[in-house]
Design an enzyme around this catalytic site. Structure first.
Site, PDB file in Angstrom:
ATOM      1  N   ASP A 187       5.711   4.806  -1.895  1.00 28.62           N
ATOM      2  CA  ASP A 187       4.818   5.963  -2.035  1.00 28.62           C
ATOM      3  C   ASP A 187       5.540   7.295  -1.819  1.00 28.62           C
ATOM      4  O   ASP A 187       6.569   7.357  -1.139  1.00 28.62           O
ATOM      5  CB  ASP A 187       3.668   5.880  -1.024  1.00 28.62           C
ATOM      6  CG  ASP A 187       2.599   4.913  -1.468  1.00 28.62           C
ATOM      7  OD1 ASP A 187       2.794   4.221  -2.487  1.00 28.62           O
ATOM      8  OD2 ASP A 187       1.560   4.822  -0.782  1.00 28.62           O
ATOM      9  N   HIS A 222       8.048   3.779   1.849  1.00 27.50           N
ATOM     10  CA  HIS A 222       8.014   5.167   1.375  1.00 27.50           C
ATOM     11  C   HIS A 222       9.417   5.602   0.972  1.00 27.50           C
ATOM     12  O   HIS A 222      10.386   5.325   1.692  1.00 27.50           O
ATOM     13  CB  HIS A 222       7.493   6.113   2.461  1.00 27.50           C
ATOM     14  CG  HIS A 222       6.056   5.890   2.818  1.00 27.50           C
ATOM     15  ND1 HIS A 222       5.664   4.893   3.695  1.00 27.50           N
ATOM     16  CD2 HIS A 222       4.919   6.518   2.410  1.00 27.50           C
ATOM     17  CE1 HIS A 222       4.342   4.930   3.829  1.00 27.50           C
ATOM     18  NE2 HIS A 222       3.867   5.906   3.059  1.00 27.50           N
TER      19      HIS A 222
END
Length: 772
Positions: free
Chosen positions: A104, A256
């Site tokens: 992400d 991430h």
């Protein structure tokens, strides 16, 4: 006595002048519009850059602890892949011993390339949920990511919680990200992950309508089974532990690649992949997991149908084949619309989407270069301006103390008569006051009025006064430089004083003005021009400018021996010096700046005499002020360009070129061009960043300017009440001078020419004694 002498300047018939004036007026409007459009474009670029960085339109609200009573249990308890087929929610889980690595908040120029390298080395694909603003800023990374075989999904454009947003904002967040993907990699996607989302049990009554809306548009929403919590930076071992599915379950695993410092994620990822492979896990994308889950479900359905009682022989199989055909056709129809998760999530961007995407990426690239460049430029300008203020204060104080010492003297007092030249073109409102003020002069003078083809009776008014020391020289209209040159030729004395036809002198002005000529090295003297009509807002603004911007500057330039301009309202010259440099040149609109620089280049010293005061009528409207400053600005550019060789000259000429010229360019051209951006940045910061800090910074700069202005007013013994107008003056002047300078630059680039412009006069500046 009246004398009529032909002018050697260029003559133009009134009709031609009228046509030229009309043409100039016609050209002005497009240039002003272009200047405004340029400022608008820069403002738009700033807003775009602010939007990309969530300064403009940012929303940091994150919803938590909301009820999920309206969310179906099958969704809350279902798998992490949520799609809507025919309006019905459908959840899928990642098959056993299968991992879909998801990342992400990217792309990030530091961490994403490192993660891509690890994935490539381990022959593992990933699914990256990208923030649209980051995609538009780093398109090459997204292109590499897709080329490597990874999958991308949408993580909104500005990373906002969509449950707080309107339908139009949600649509904009999605569409803009799709455009960014199209511009960066030539694709669009059907995958979506909401910011601040995690597992399906976090879906609440506010976010559920968002997922349904996007599902109806063909998006597949992706959640997680296992969260590495790498954003907490707990250490490599904990990241690996938290990312590992329990038992042999399949999982959508969250990492991430942006949003902060991700070195622990990079360190953990390679070890994690090797560990899971050792356990027998395979890695796939979200689309791959969806296809595998659908295939497993289809196989299970076939097996269940074959085992049902009463289905014998080949008939069930045939029925099964007949039963599957319509479903297959329906899937193909959905695939054609790009809304089915059974196929890869990527779609090739074509047509308008592709071109708009490329335009978005190009616009962002411009903003990415322009805004930091402007910020750097403004910082440099700010430092330069503050340095200039400091230098002005120090040098102005030194100049004042030096020139006002009791023992200071230019030499033997200058008492010989001088010639005062008054060029006049349609000055019927002012000429009488001008000549009457000269009649009170305490220094012996002759007055030469050069009537430059006036049509309003200026010549007759001057002659009717019957002053014995006044000569009126008549010439056809040829412009101010020609009028001054004509006056110099008629001058009887070796010192000539030049003034405007709308200016009045104090009784002692001429005597004070010519005293520096006791120094044989002085070739010209600049006087102290004052605004006489200062009781209006525009007049007060110009009064502040004259006292601070002109006279304080001249003190500094005097000590640096690089005075750039002797004001047309009040200046004195050695006649031999004027003739030596060829007189007043018609090459530029700023004949006063032109001849001042020429004096420097010939080795003459140019000084400032603060005690020689002249009261002039400043423009009384914004239109007239624009016209005057446009001529000054354009003329100054012309004069600097004309004398550009002084940059490489030696001696006095080189001194002006390497000291005076850079100061003029920086503080009369560059700084005013940047000035409106200071206000734009200030307003932008007040609205979108930090109102209090931005306001305090602006007030601090204003305070410095007020200190300088107050000191200038003190040196000139002016009343401080006019400084109340300074905040508004700063705002208004910044914008106007920006437009004037852009207008001037465009005129210079297009080869435009202007004649001596006549401002409308009222004659309200009378005797100096009446000025307060």
């Amino acid at each position: 006595m009246a004398t009529t002498t032909p002018s050697r300047g260029r003559r133009r018939a009134p009709s031609r002048m009228t046509r030229a004036a009309g043409k100039a007026a016609a050209l002005q409007k497009p240039r002003v519009i272009l200047a405004l459009l340029l400022l608008l474009a820069l403002t738009s670029v700033m807003l775009l850059d602010g939007y990309l960085r969530s300064e403009v339109g940012g929303d940091e609200r994150v919803r938590s602890d909301a009820s999920s009573s309206e969310v179906p249990d099958s969704v809350i308890d279902g798998g992490p892949i949520l799609s809507f087929r025919n309006g019905e929610a459908r959840s899928l889980s990642v098959p056993e011993k299968t991992i879909a690595l998801t990342f992400d908040d990217g792309p990030n120029p530091t961490w994403t390339p490192q993660i891509l390298k690890i994935l490539e080395e381990n022959d593992v694909p990933g699914t990256f949920f990208l923030v649209g603003s980051m995609v538009s800023r780093y398109p090459s990374i997204v292109n590499d990511l897709v080329d490597q075989g990874n999958e991308v999904g949408i993580h909104t454009f500005t990373h906002v919680d969509l449950s707080y947003q309107s339908s139009s904002r949600i649509e904009r967040e999605m569409d803009q990200t799709q455009l960014a993907l199209a511009g960066a990699a030539g694709i669009t996607t059907t995958l979506f992950r909401a910011p601040y989302s995690s597992e399906t049990d976090a879906i609440d009554n506010y976010s559920w309508p968002v997922y349904k809306k996007l599902g109806a548009e063909g998006y597949t929403s992706v959640f997680v089974d296992t969260d590495s919590d790498d954003w907490k930076r707990p250490g490599v071992s904990k990241i690996i532990k938290w990312a590992t599915p329990s038992k042999n379950k399949g999982a959508s695993v969250l990492f991430h690649d942006a949003g902060g410092e991700r070195s622990q994620t990079v360190d953990a990822l390679g070890t994690y992949i090797k560990k899971m492979k050792a356990k027998g896990y395979t890695f796939t994308t979200i689309s791959g997991a969806t296809q595998q889950a659908d295939a497993d479900a289809a196989g299970a359905n076939q097996q269940a149908d074959g085992e049902q009682p009463g289905n014998g022989g080949e008939a069930p199989g045939g029925q099964q084949g007949q039963g599957q055909a319509p479903e297959g056709q329906g899937q193909q129809g959905q695939e054609a619309q790009g809304g089915n998760a059974l196929q890869a999530a990527h779609r090739t961007a074509t047509g308008t989407t592709l071109y708009e995407g490329k335009a978005l990426v190009a616009a962002v690239a411009v903003a990415e270069w322009t805004v930091p460049g402007l910020a750097t430029g403004l910082a440099i300008v700010g430092v330069a301006v503050m340095g200039r203020f400091g230098m002005m204060l120090v040098l102005a104080r030194r100049h004042y103390r030096k020139r006002n010492r009791r023992r200071f003297s230019w030499g033997e007092p200058v008492t010989r008569p001088v010639s005062v030249i008054v060029p006049a073109y349609n000055e019927k409102e002012c000429i009488a006051n001008t000549l009457k003020s000269l009649a009170r002069s305490t220094h012996p003078i002759e007055i030469i009025v050069v009537d430059d083809g006036s049509t309003d009776g200026t010549k007759e008014i001057a002659e009717a006064l019957g002053m014995p020391n006044v000569r009126v020289v008549r010439q056809e209209n040829a412009g101010k430089p020609a009028a001054l040159n004509n006056g110099v030729r008629h001058a009887s004395h070796d010192i000539v004083v030049m003034m405007d036809g709308d200016t009045v002198f104090e009784a002692d002005t001429v005597r004070q003005l010519v005293q520096p000529f006791a120094d044989l090295g002085v070739g010209a003297v600049a006087g102290n021009a004052k605004v006489g009509n200062r009781n209006t807002v525009i007049g007060a603004w110009q009064h502040i400018e004259y006292v601070m911007g002109f006279n304080l500057d001249r003190r500094m330039y005097d000590l640096l021996r690089c005075m750039p301009t002797i004001p047309g309202a009040i200046g004195a010259f050695r006649r031999e010096a004027v003739l030596a440099v060829g007189g007043m040149s018609e090459d530029t609109l700023a004949e006063d700046t032109d001849i001042t620089i020429a004096m420097h280049r010939e080795g003459w010293r140019v000084v400032y005499q603060e005690h020689a005061k002249a009261w002039t009528e400043a423009p009384g409207s914004l239109k007239q002020l624009w016209s005057q400053r446009y001529r000054w600005s354009y003329g100054t550019m012309q004069a600097l360009w004309k004398h550009r060789k002084s940059l490489t000259d030696k001696g006095p000429s080189g001194r002006f070129g390497r000291v005076g010229m850079p100061l003029v360019v920086i503080f009369q051209i560059v700084t005013p061009v940047f000035a409106p951006l200071i206000d734009v940045f200030t307003v932008y910061s007040m609205i979108f960043i930090d109102f209090k800090a931005s306001l305090l910074a602006w007030l601090a700069v204003l305070a410095v300017q007020l200190v300088c202005a107050a000191y200038a007013f003190r040196l000139d013994r002016e009343k401080y009440r006019y400084l109340l107008m300074m905040p508004l003056q700063q705002l208004a002047y910044r914008q106007m001078m920006y437009l004037v300078l852009i207008h001037s630059c465009i005129t210079a680039l297009t080869g435009g020419r202007l004649r001596w412009q006549k401002l409308k006069r009222t004659g309200e500046v009378g005797t100096p004694a009446g000025v307060g």
